[in-house]
Design a protein around this motif. Structure first.
Motif, mmCIF file in Angstrom:
data_model
loop_
_atom_site.group_PDB
_atom_site.id
_atom_site.type_symbol
_atom_site.label_atom_id
_atom_site.label_comp_id
_atom_site.label_asym_id
_atom_site.label_seq_id
_atom_site.Cartn_x
_atom_site.Cartn_y
_atom_site.Cartn_z
ATOM 1 N N LYS A 114 0.812 -1.229 0.000
ATOM 2 C CA LYS A 114 0.000 0.000 0.000
ATOM 3 C C LYS A 114 0.842 1.274 0.000
ATOM 4 O O LYS A 114 0.642 2.146 -0.854
ATOM 5 C CB LYS A 114 -0.994 -0.019 1.165
ATOM 6 C CG LYS A 114 -2.135 -1.004 0.971
ATOM 7 C CD LYS A 114 -3.356 -0.664 1.802
ATOM 8 C CE LYS A 114 -3.119 -0.807 3.274
ATOM 9 N NZ LYS A 114 -4.350 -0.595 4.068
ATOM 10 N N GLU A 368 -4.940 6.358 -0.068
ATOM 11 C CA GLU A 368 -5.222 4.940 -0.325
ATOM 12 C C GLU A 368 -6.377 4.790 -1.315
ATOM 13 O O GLU A 368 -6.322 3.956 -2.229
ATOM 14 C CB GLU A 368 -5.557 4.219 0.978
ATOM 15 C CG GLU A 368 -4.344 3.889 1.831
ATOM 16 C CD GLU A 368 -4.683 2.937 2.957
ATOM 17 O OE1 GLU A 368 -5.862 2.553 3.095
ATOM 18 O OE2 GLU A 368 -3.759 2.577 3.718
ATOM 19 N N LYS A 369 -7.406 5.592 -1.140
ATOM 20 C CA LYS A 369 -8.568 5.514 -2.030
ATOM 21 C C LYS A 369 -8.178 5.841 -3.465
ATOM 22 O O LYS A 369 -8.676 5.224 -4.421
ATOM 23 C CB LYS A 369 -9.659 6.470 -1.538
ATOM 24 C CG LYS A 369 -10.938 6.407 -2.354
ATOM 25 C CD LYS A 369 -11.995 7.337 -1.761
ATOM 26 C CE LYS A 369 -13.285 7.284 -2.579
ATOM 27 N NZ LYS A 369 -14.333 8.197 -2.025
ATOM 28 N N ASP A 373 -5.167 0.261 -5.854
ATOM 29 C CA ASP A 373 -6.191 -0.199 -6.799
ATOM 30 C C ASP A 373 -6.605 -1.650 -6.576
ATOM 31 O O ASP A 373 -6.996 -2.344 -7.509
ATOM 32 C CB ASP A 373 -5.722 0.018 -8.240
ATOM 33 C CG ASP A 373 -4.456 -0.771 -8.560
ATOM 34 O OD1 ASP A 373 -3.934 -1.470 -7.664
ATOM 35 O OD2 ASP A 373 -3.974 -0.683 -9.714
ATOM 36 N N TRP A 374 -6.522 -2.130 -5.353
ATOM 37 C CA TRP A 374 -7.012 -3.465 -5.046
ATOM 38 C C TRP A 374 -7.707 -3.418 -3.681
ATOM 39 O O TRP A 374 -7.465 -2.526 -2.875
ATOM 40 C CB TRP A 374 -5.878 -4.483 -5.030
ATOM 41 C CG TRP A 374 -4.876 -4.306 -3.902
ATOM 42 C CD1 TRP A 374 -4.929 -4.870 -2.660
ATOM 43 C CD2 TRP A 374 -3.702 -3.500 -3.916
ATOM 44 N NE1 TRP A 374 -3.847 -4.469 -1.899
ATOM 45 C CE2 TRP A 374 -3.077 -3.640 -2.648
ATOM 46 C CE3 TRP A 374 -3.096 -2.676 -4.872
ATOM 47 C CZ2 TRP A 374 -1.887 -2.971 -2.317
ATOM 48 C CZ3 TRP A 374 -1.914 -2.022 -4.542
ATOM 49 C CH2 TRP A 374 -1.320 -2.172 -3.283
ATOM 50 N N ASN A 375 -8.573 -4.386 -3.444
ATOM 51 C CA ASN A 375 -9.258 -4.471 -2.166
ATOM 52 C C ASN A 375 -8.369 -5.180 -1.158
ATOM 53 O O ASN A 375 -7.865 -6.279 -1.426
ATOM 54 C CB ASN A 375 -10.583 -5.227 -2.309
ATOM 55 C CG ASN A 375 -11.596 -4.456 -3.138
ATOM 56 O OD1 ASN A 375 -11.682 -3.231 -3.037
ATOM 57 N ND2 ASN A 375 -12.363 -5.162 -3.955
ATOM 58 N N VAL A 376 -8.173 -4.555 -0.010
ATOM 59 C CA VAL A 376 -7.351 -5.166 1.018
ATOM 60 C C VAL A 376 -8.154 -6.268 1.700
ATOM 61 O O VAL A 376 -9.244 -6.012 2.224
ATOM 62 C CB VAL A 376 -6.899 -4.119 2.061
ATOM 63 C CG1 VAL A 376 -6.097 -4.792 3.173
ATOM 64 C CG2 VAL A 376 -6.072 -3.043 1.385
ATOM 65 N N ASP A 377 -7.648 -7.472 1.653
ATOM 66 C CA ASP A 377 -8.308 -8.628 2.247
ATOM 67 C C ASP A 377 -7.706 -8.876 3.626
ATOM 68 O O ASP A 377 -6.671 -9.535 3.762
ATOM 69 C CB ASP A 377 -8.123 -9.848 1.344
ATOM 70 C CG ASP A 377 -8.921 -11.059 1.826
ATOM 71 O OD1 ASP A 377 -9.391 -11.031 2.978
ATOM 72 O OD2 ASP A 377 -9.043 -12.029 1.062
ATOM 73 N N SER A 409 -6.356 -0.570 8.585
ATOM 74 C CA SER A 409 -7.127 -1.776 8.885
ATOM 75 C C SER A 409 -6.262 -2.712 9.710
ATOM 76 O O SER A 409 -5.037 -2.554 9.780
ATOM 77 C CB SER A 409 -7.572 -2.474 7.595
ATOM 78 O OG SER A 409 -6.458 -3.096 6.971
#
Length: 462
Positions: A114, A368-369, A373-377, A409
């Motif tokens: 990130k 970050e937004k 460009d990916w969803n943090v799992d 997160s």
């Protein structure tokens, strides 16, 4: 009249000669051009012409480096002379005309995907400069990191601490980065025709405009960034950390000499090539000196940086401030943040470089937004951990071994713990973005509700 007739005859003969010459060579040139295109049409003549963009930058992908990491290097081709004839030497240019490419250099050991994405994507939005980062091999194996490196054309230089000099192998990365940067600029600076060099902290830096625009009107300069206003209100002597960094590595006389000056941050400096080379050489010399080897620890490079600045050892030095400069040091608390979480100096100018952006959680979330460009799992990040998301710190006043910032997160804390020596658990504080690292995996103790929300995590038993 006889002389006039002779002049007429001579003139006519000359005209016939010129005409004949033109006809002869016109036929030869025409035939040559015709033959060329006939040959080109039938494939007997091959052309090697690189594709290029309007700004003269072409991509030359080096499939595999010596360390097995894909890299992309930027080469500079003058737009005015992109495909010169092999028989014609291009005109010689002065150094100021030739040194036109810029480069960003930085240490990125152990960096998470990130903050890497924020750094390189925000830079690429405004600049097509070279980007050279030193990384450990482990960090490059993350799939998102691999994609970022390729997508944003990052030249990764894999380094191994065991390849450093014996005395430097235990140094903090913030120290030995100067040795690596100095070696790179000495070997590659002129060869690659660099104009400007930005030396940057990678983990907590983002860009709001082209950072190299500050060099456009400068022939030779080194910009250092003050953490204060135009008229300083806080000095080196007022900060125990900065004072001790200088005291530990220099004499008390040196500390006394510089202590009345404002603090200069070593995390961001930007300079023309010669000044950058002189600076990194001096930083390397200080670190590699007999005394420098003994005093080395995390942060001492800022002490050395301040000594170089305030003892006039950096040529063509200019100092920017939080009041009127274009380099933001968020920790100073002196910048302005608007409703869209853009960062401005006190005179209302948008700042090109935002350093320490993780000191403001809203700015961090905005970056970050925009750039991740990916969803943090979180579940995948935390698959090695048991987690409690009820909003309690289950490790109150126990097992603390360190603090990591910039988390949005619990997954960020899980990742940070995995890469933190001896870490077995954490407490995530949501509203401040902090991860408190723990060296125990037993949450059965006093617990306390986390103001603003958060989570606790601990390593699963084998």
């Amino acid at each position: 009249r006889g002389m006039a007739n002779r002049r007429k005859l001579t003139s006519r003969a000359g005209a016939r000669g010129v005409t004949g010459f033109a006809r002869k060579w016109g036929i030869v040139i025409g035939f040559s051009v015709l033959s060329y295109f006939i040959g080109f049409y039938h494939g007997s003549i091959s052309l090697s012409v690189p594709s290029h963009s309007s700004n003269g930058v072409i991509s030359d992908i080096n499939p595999t480096s010596a360390d097995g990491i894909d890299t992309v290097k930027q080469k500079f081709v003058s737009p005015d002379n992109q495909n010169p004839s092999p028989n014609v030497k291009p005109p010689q240019k002065t150094p100021s005309q030739t040194l036109r490419k810029d480069v960003v250099v930085g240490m990125a050991k152990g960096i998470a995907p990130k903050p890497l994405a924020i750094f390189v994507a925000s830079l690429r939005k405004f600049s097509d400069c070279d980007m050279v980062l030193w990384m450990d091999e482990k960090s490059t194996k993350d799939p998102n990191t691999e994609r970022i490196i390729s997508k944003y054309r990052v030249e990764v230089r894999i380094f191994r601490e065991e390849n450093l000099n014996t005395y430097a192998q235990k140094w903090h990365p913030s120290s030995y980065r100067w040795v690596l940067m100095n070696d790179f600029l000495k070997k590659e600076g002129l060869k690659r025709s660099y104009r400007g060099v930005l030396m940057a902290d990678v983990r907590d830096t983002a860009f709001q405009s082209n950072p190299f625009s500050i060099l456009d009107e400068q022939e030779s300069v080194f910009f250092a960034s003050s953490e204060d206003k135009d008229i300083p209100t806080r000095r080196i002597r007022d900060c125990q950390w900065n004072k001790n960094w200088i005291k530990d590595c220099h004499t008390s006389e040196i500390l006394s000499k510089v202590s009345e000056n404002p603090i200069i941050c070593s995390g961001i400096s930007i300079a023309t090539l010669t000044e950058a080379q002189i600076y990194t050489q001096k930083m390397s010399d200080k670190l590699e000196s007999k005394h420098g080897r003994k005093c080395e620890r995390n942060g001492v490079d800022q002490g050395m940086h301040n000594v170089l600045v305030w003892t006039n050892e950096i040529p063509n030095l200019k100092i920017t401030t939080q009041e009127s400069g274009l380099i933001a040091n968020m920790q100073s608390g002196l910048v302005k943040i608007d409703s869209e979480y853009k960062v401005w100096n006190q005179k209302g100018q948008l700042m090109s470089i935002v350093h320490q952006y993780d000191r403001d959680l809203n700015v961090l979330k905005m970056l970050e937004k925009e750039y991740v460009d990916w969803n943090v799992d979180d579940d995948k990040e935390c698959e090695m951990f048991e987690t409690d998301d009820t909003g309690y710190d289950l490790f109150v006043r126990r097992c603390d071994i360190g603090l990591s910032g910039g988390a949005t997160s619990k997954g960020d804390c899980c990742r940070a713990c995995v890469n933190w020596e001896n870490c077995k658990g954490f407490a995530f504080i949501l509203d401040t973005g902090k991860c408190f690292m723990k060296d125990c995996a037993n949450p059965n103790g006093e617990k306390r509700r986390i103001s603003g929300g958060g989570s606790s995590g601990w390593m699963k038993l084998p």
